[in-house]
Write a protein that holds these residues in place. Structure first.
Motif, PDB file in Angstrom:
ATOM      1  N   CYS A  22       0.771  -1.230   0.075  1.00 20.44           N
ATOM      2  CA  CYS A  22       0.077  -0.016   0.158  1.00 20.44           C
ATOM      3  C   CYS A  22       0.909   1.137  -0.035  1.00 20.44           C
ATOM      4  O   CYS A  22       0.401   2.439  -0.285  1.00 20.44           O
ATOM      5  CB  CYS A  22      -0.922   0.022   1.121  1.00 20.44           C
ATOM      6  N   SER A  23       2.165   1.094   0.209  1.00 14.67           N
ATOM      7  CA  SER A  23       3.170   2.266   0.345  1.00 14.67           C
ATOM      8  C   SER A  23       3.208   2.999  -1.077  1.00 14.67           C
ATOM      9  O   SER A  23       3.518   3.996  -1.206  1.00 14.67           O
ATOM     10  CB  SER A  23       4.294   1.993   1.091  1.00 14.67           C
ATOM     11  N   GLY A  25       0.766   3.338  -3.284  1.00 16.48           N
ATOM     12  CA  GLY A  25      -0.431   3.955  -3.645  1.00 16.48           C
ATOM     13  C   GLY A  25      -1.150   3.095  -4.613  1.00 16.48           C
ATOM     14  O   GLY A  25      -1.165   1.796  -4.869  1.00 16.48           O
ATOM     15  N   VAL A  46      -5.616   2.531  -3.327  1.00 17.40           N
ATOM     16  CA  VAL A  46      -5.211   2.830  -1.988  1.00 17.40           C
ATOM     17  C   VAL A  46      -5.776   4.161  -1.555  1.00 17.40           C
ATOM     18  O   VAL A  46      -5.466   5.216  -2.690  1.00 17.40           O
ATOM     19  CB  VAL A  46      -3.821   2.691  -1.725  1.00 17.40           C
ATOM     20  N   GLY A  50      -3.318   5.679   2.944  1.00 13.34           N
ATOM     21  CA  GLY A  50      -2.617   4.564   2.878  1.00 13.34           C
ATOM     22  C   GLY A  50      -3.178   3.003   2.914  1.00 13.34           C
ATOM     23  O   GLY A  50      -2.400   1.962   3.068  1.00 13.34           O
TER      24      GLY A  50
END
Length: 62
Positions: A22-23, A25, A46, A50
């Motif tokens: 998820c970092s 995006g 996302v 986040g």
């Protein structure tokens, strides 16, 4: 930030677990099914915090 999700392969119908980063995006990426080895197109959405809001799978040949 990894999110563990269970998805169903759009080819063979088998359910398996996958990790979504998820970092990075919202993103589209391809991952092979661990059962039938066919390429699955993933679309991860996302939000601004986040958090994974939606994960969809499609056949790569559609």
């Amino acid at each position: 930030m990894l999110d563990d999700r269970s998805v169903e392969c759009p080819y063979c119908g088998e359910e398996f677990a996958t990790l979504v980063d998820c970092s990075a995006g919202s993103q589209c990426y391809i991952e092979d099914c661990p059962v039938c080895c066919r390429p699955i197109e993933f679309q991860a959405e996302v939000d601004g915090a986040g958090d994974l809001t939606r994960l969809t799978t499609n056949r790569d040949d559609d």
